[in-house]
Design an enzyme around this catalytic site. Structure first.
Site, PDB file in Angstrom:
ATOM      1  CD1 TRP A  24      23.652   0.039  19.220  1.00 58.42           C
ATOM      2  CD2 TRP A  24      21.713   1.152  19.320  1.00 58.42           C
ATOM      3  NE1 TRP A  24      23.683   0.817  20.342  1.00 58.42           N
ATOM      4  CE2 TRP A  24      22.502   1.520  20.432  1.00 58.42           C
ATOM      5  CE3 TRP A  24      20.457   1.726  19.163  1.00 58.42           C
ATOM      6  CZ2 TRP A  24      22.080   2.431  21.382  1.00 58.42           C
ATOM      7  CZ3 TRP A  24      20.028   2.631  20.105  1.00 58.42           C
ATOM      8  CH2 TRP A  24      20.830   2.971  21.208  1.00 58.42           C
ATOM      9  CD  GLU A  58      30.790   0.469  20.478  1.00 62.05           C
ATOM     10  OE1 GLU A  58      30.803   1.464  21.224  1.00 62.05           O
ATOM     11  OE2 GLU A  58      29.844   0.227  19.692  1.00 62.05           O
ATOM     12  CB  VAL A  78      22.142  -0.327  10.689  1.00 64.61           C
ATOM     13  CG1 VAL A  78      21.586  -0.816  12.003  1.00 64.61           C
ATOM     14  CG2 VAL A  78      21.169   0.625  10.022  1.00 64.61           C
ATOM     15  CB  ILE A  80      18.763   5.114  11.686  1.00 63.34           C
ATOM     16  CG1 ILE A  80      18.775   3.692  11.097  1.00 63.34           C
ATOM     17  CG2 ILE A  80      17.555   5.908  11.206  1.00 63.34           C
ATOM     18  CD1 ILE A  80      17.591   2.837  11.456  1.00 63.34           C
ATOM     19  N   GLY A  83      18.340  13.546  15.048  1.00 65.38           N
ATOM     20  CA  GLY A  83      18.281  14.991  15.051  1.00 65.38           C
ATOM     21  C   GLY A  83      19.537  15.680  15.546  1.00 65.38           C
ATOM     22  CB  THR A  84      22.195  15.014  17.677  1.00 68.92           C
ATOM     23  OG1 THR A  84      22.521  13.624  17.626  1.00 68.92           O
ATOM     24  CG2 THR A  84      21.020  15.244  18.624  1.00 68.92           C
ATOM     25  CG  HIS A  86      25.313   9.968  17.852  1.00 70.12           C
ATOM     26  ND1 HIS A  86      26.350   9.772  18.736  1.00 70.12           N
ATOM     27  CD2 HIS A  86      24.813   8.739  17.574  1.00 70.12           C
ATOM     28  CE1 HIS A  86      26.475   8.477  18.976  1.00 70.12           C
ATOM     29  NE2 HIS A  86      25.551   7.830  18.285  1.00 70.12           N
ATOM     30  CG  PHE A 111      32.015  -0.440   4.667  1.00 68.92           C
ATOM     31  CD1 PHE A 111      32.661  -0.021   5.817  1.00 68.92           C
ATOM     32  CD2 PHE A 111      30.935   0.296   4.210  1.00 68.92           C
ATOM     33  CE1 PHE A 111      32.256   1.117   6.490  1.00 68.92           C
ATOM     34  CE2 PHE A 111      30.511   1.436   4.879  1.00 68.92           C
ATOM     35  CZ  PHE A 111      31.170   1.848   6.022  1.00 68.92           C
ATOM     36  NE  ARG A 125      20.194   1.748   0.952  1.00 71.33           N
ATOM     37  CZ  ARG A 125      19.058   2.396   0.687  1.00 71.33           C
ATOM     38  NH1 ARG A 125      17.966   2.140   1.367  1.00 71.33           N
ATOM     39  NH2 ARG A 125      19.003   3.304  -0.265  1.00 71.33           N
TER      40      ARG A 125
END
Length: 156
Positions: A24, A58, A78, A80, A83-84, A86, A111, A125
């Site tokens: 992603w 994963e 990453v 980001i 609005g939930t 998740h 990490f 970053r």
């Protein structure tokens, strides 16, 4: 480099390292992956395998399946904030999962998972031109330095 961050210089010659990278947010992930490769090259690591997985969630299972074949792993992803909730679930699962892999297998896991409020923070970053930080490089350097430190203790 961020204030207070250590400069890590380690000789990782002969180490086998796998970089496990989520897919992603391509631009951010490309920067993290490039940074990890630079960090490993700076440490003299020439045996590097890259494994791509769909997302940050994963990363732990992939690292768990690779841990016994490598001296160190570098996990890159990453997440980001949206609005939930998740975001919270994925960040916690990745953090706890990767910590479990490293502790259970005694294989250091660098990490390199960015947990950001917005895309601008992630880009800052990602180690891209103009970025303030290079978290891929930092994660790779930390993984190699940890292997070297643990081997130093084991031989004394």
């Amino acid at each position: 480099m961020k204030d207070g961050a250590p400069t890590i210089t380690t000789d990782g010659t002969g180490l086998r390292v796998a970089v496990v990278a989520a897919s992603w947010h391509k631009q951010v992930m490309d920067g993290l992956l490039d940074g990890a490769r630079r960090g490993l090259a700076d440490a003299g690591v020439t045996h590097v395998d890259v494994v791509r997985v769909p997302g940050t969630f994963e990363l732990p299972v992939a690292c768990a399946s690779l841990a016994d074949r490598y001296d160190a792993l570098v996990a890159l992803g990453v997440v980001i904030r949206g609005g939930t909730p998740h975001f919270d679930y994925v960040c916690q699962a990745a953090t706890v999962g990767l910590t479990d892999v490293s502790v259970r297998t005694s294989t250091p896991v660098g990490f390199g998972v960015l947990t950001c409020d917005d895309e601008a923070q992630a880009l800052d970053r990602a180690g891209l031109p103009g970025s303030a930080e290079d978290k891929g490089h930092e994660a790779a350097s930390a993984a190699v330095a940890t292997v070297v430190a643990l081997r130093g203790v084991a031989t004394t």
